[in-house]
Design a protein around this motif. Sequence first.
Motif, PDB file in Angstrom:
ATOM      1  N   TRP A 153       0.844  -1.207   0.000  1.00 23.85           N
ATOM      2  CA  TRP A 153       0.000   0.000   0.000  1.00 23.85           C
ATOM      3  C   TRP A 153       0.879   1.257   0.000  1.00 23.85           C
ATOM      4  CZ3 TRP A 153      -4.876   1.225  -0.815  1.00 23.85           C
ATOM      5  CH2 TRP A 153      -5.362   2.446  -0.372  1.00 23.85           C
ATOM      6  N   PHE A 154       1.929   1.252   0.815  1.00 24.45           N
ATOM      7  CA  PHE A 154       2.853   2.387   0.865  1.00 24.45           C
ATOM      8  C   PHE A 154       3.541   2.580  -0.487  1.00 24.45           C
ATOM      9  CE2 PHE A 154       7.183   3.957   1.422  1.00 24.45           C
ATOM     10  CZ  PHE A 154       6.932   5.194   1.983  1.00 24.45           C
ATOM     11  N   ILE A 155       4.008   1.490  -1.088  1.00 25.50           N
ATOM     12  CA  ILE A 155       4.702   1.580  -2.380  1.00 25.50           C
ATOM     13  C   ILE A 155       3.747   2.059  -3.468  1.00 25.50           C
ATOM     14  CG2 ILE A 155       5.873   0.222  -4.164  1.00 25.50           C
ATOM     15  CD1 ILE A 155       7.083  -1.435  -1.852  1.00 25.50           C
ATOM     16  N   LEU A 156       2.504   1.575  -3.430  1.00 31.17           N
ATOM     17  CA  LEU A 156       1.499   2.069  -4.380  1.00 31.17           C
ATOM     18  C   LEU A 156       1.279   3.568  -4.168  1.00 31.17           C
ATOM     19  CD1 LEU A 156      -0.520   1.260  -6.605  1.00 31.17           C
ATOM     20  CD2 LEU A 156      -2.197   0.878  -4.783  1.00 31.17           C
ATOM     21  N   GLY A 157       1.324   3.991  -2.907  1.00 33.14           N
ATOM     22  CA  GLY A 157       1.193   5.416  -2.598  1.00 33.14           C
ATOM     23  C   GLY A 157       2.365   6.235  -3.116  1.00 33.14           C
ATOM     24  N   LEU A 158       3.544   5.640  -3.199  1.00 35.17           N
ATOM     25  CA  LEU A 158       4.675   6.350  -3.799  1.00 35.17           C
ATOM     26  C   LEU A 158       4.428   6.583  -5.285  1.00 35.17           C
ATOM     27  CD1 LEU A 158       7.774   4.604  -2.162  1.00 35.17           C
ATOM     28  CD2 LEU A 158       6.817   6.856  -1.627  1.00 35.17           C
TER      29      LEU A 158
END
Length: 118
Positions: free
Chosen positions: A91-96
Amino acid sequence: MLFCLRGLTRRRMWKTKALAFSFWAINIGLALMVLLSLLPIGLMQTWASVEHGTWYARSAEFMSRGIIDTFVWLRTVGDTIFAVGALALGWFILGLKTGWSFTDEELPYARDGGSPVK
């Protein structure tokens, strides 16, 4: 991975709440996998191999005992927590990629041409 992502993403500060949750969930999940399943089964196999031989500790007869099945099922507790942490990291990487993992604040070394050393 995070070191590489820092260099590949925009020069903005990260919102690290999901990343911190991911770190703790993955590490707690791994610890629970080891403590609730792998270590007890390994100790039982070690004891069985000392008493009866390695052939017995690796046999289907030993591995199909009820207590072993219980320890195998207990591993799902750690697996589940680990998986939630991995999803939070995703989720964090998708947010990046989409931008919601960034703040509006610029990185301190991004203002002076990108060099972290002054």
